[in-house]
Scaffold this motif. Structure first.
Motif: not given
Length: 450
Positions: A2-18
């Motif tokens: 697909p043209t994009s990889l879209t995250p679901s609304a149920s993200a268990s973590r955030g990019p802040g951890l990275v």
């Protein structure tokens, strides 16, 4: 795909951890830079060394960093950011422990040189990974926060030195020599506790996974961390070339050459003043504690300069930020050279401004380089530009040892500040005059914030 990889609304973590984990790994680089300068008088007294011998060891350590940068950047694009970060942190931590328990200067020197390889492996992969988890509008801020680990690591080293090491006068008279300096390298080795945390918590870059055709894994990571990746980012048109070959192709060669030369100037500015500032201030007539405090102010300036500069780059572009930063660094070094006329308060203010214009400029350039190149060669680009640029880091300590007076040395450090500003101006002007369809990414090479 697909043209994009879209995250679901149920993200268990955030990019802040990275962000936090990459910050922690960069912290080691800043700590390692300052801990050597802070322990330099102790090492000289411990083994009866001249400062030229320690300058040689420091320069060889930076050679190890250069090797790590050049090799690990390409490896991070081939085998992944995560594996390289894990290996680099483990390697560096173990070698810090070797330095802490070194029975002789020879063993200590070998440990220092080899530890540089581990650090060199960590930085390109961590910078690339942090960039790939950032939102499009806040890439430089995300990079900036990650890279504040560098000066904050320096602050930790200076605070630890103030607590652990005896005063300069006591050190010079201690018999047998005080070995409290070993605690500072033991603290660096304590980073080994981060390895299991990284193993279980650090993800691989989803854009790199997608670029390797591992779409399901990429979607799973994107969903888990709540990020979105476009197909363009995931699959660069020239991904098949990859690595150094694409980096040195006609499309990127000019920018790569300029970025490398700029990083050469930056590394002189980072490793020169940071290594010799305590010794230089002492020769200018200030006390040993004032020299360490000036070094700490330099790190505080770098932290503030990195965050403010990242916001400025995100809003106005790199050209309008990096050039003034370089010029501020030159002015601050000029002020430091005349520190005796400024007094202690003026010395600390000049050191703060020098941190903004030297270390702050260097850390901002990491993010600028990362933003310019596509996923497939991002770590290779960071590793190459910083790896070759580390020749400046090797020369920086040597420049400090070359001049007979601290004032002459500080004035000499002004030169790379002015040259760096000129190089950025050349790149900006050349890009402005280049047709859009001939630019590396269809936009300004310096002011790219994508």
């Amino acid at each position: 795909m697909p043209t994009s990889l879209t995250p679901s609304a149920s993200a268990s973590r955030g990019p802040g951890l990275v962000l936090a984990l990459c910050f922690a790994t960069i912290l080691a680089d800043g700590y390692d830079l300052i801990v050597f300068g802070a322990t330099l008088p102790s090492l000289m007294h411990q083994w009866g060394l001249e400062k030229s011998a320690l300058a040689d060891v420091h320069s060889m350590t930076l050679c190890g960093l250069m090797v790590g940068f050049l090799v690990a950047g390409t490896l991070a694009d081939r085998i992944g950011r995560r594996a390289v970060i894990l290996a680099g942190v483990t390697w560096f931590s173990l070698l810090c422990l070797v330095c802490a328990f070194a029975p002789s200067f020879t063993v200590f020197g070998i440990g220092r040189v080899l530890s540089g390889v581990g650090l060199g492996a960590v930085v390109p992969a961590a910078v690339a990974l942090a960039s790939e988890f950032a939102t499009a509008r806040r890439k430089q801020l995300f990079n900036g926060i990650t890279l504040t680990g560098y000066p904050i690591g320096g602050v930790l080293a200076t605070v630890a030195a103030l607590i652990v090491l005896p005063g300069a006068d006591a050190l010079a008279k201690s018999t047998p020599p005080s070995e409290q300096w070993r605690l500072l390298y033991l603290l660096g080795g304590a980073l080994i506790v981060l390895v299991p945390i990284l193993y279980f918590a650090l993800p691989e870059s989803p854009s790199l996974l997608a670029a390797r055709g591992r779409d399901e894994e990429a979607r799973e990571v994107a969903n888990r961390f709540g990020i979105e990746l476009t197909a363009t980012e995931a699959r660069p048109a020239d991904q098949a070339k990859g690595g150094i070959r694409l980096l040195l192709s006609r499309r990127y060669l000019f920018a790569t050459a300029i970025f490398t030369a700029v990083m050469f100037c930056c590394q002189i500015l980072v490793y020169g003043p940071n290594t010799w500032l305590p010794s230089m201030t002492k020769e200018l007539g200030f006390g040993g504690t004032q020299g360490i405090l000036a070094l700490m102010m330099l790190q505080f300036g770098a932290v503030v300069g990195t965050i403010v500069g990242a916001l400025l780059v995100d809003r106005g572009g790199a050209t309008q930020t990096i050039i003034p930063y370089f010029l501020l660094g030159a002015i601050a070094l000029l002020a430091l050279a005349f520190g005796t006329e400024l007094g202690a308060a003026g010395l600390f203010g000049a050191a703060f401004a020098a941190g903004v214009g030297t270390v702050g400029t260097s850390t901002l350039m990491y993010g600028v380089i990362a933003a310019h190149y596509p996923t497939a060669i991002r770590a290779s680009a960071i590793g190459f530009c910083l790896g070759i640029g580390r020749i400046g880091a090797i020369l920086g300590p040597q420049i400090g040892a070359l001049f007979a007076t601290p004032r002459a040395g500080l004035l000499a450090f002004m030169v790379p500040s002015l040259v760096g500003a000129g190089l950025i101006l050349v790149l900006a002007l050349s890009t402005r005059n280049r047709p859009v369809n001939d630019s590396a990414q269809g936009e300004d090479l310096v002011d790219s914030r994508a």
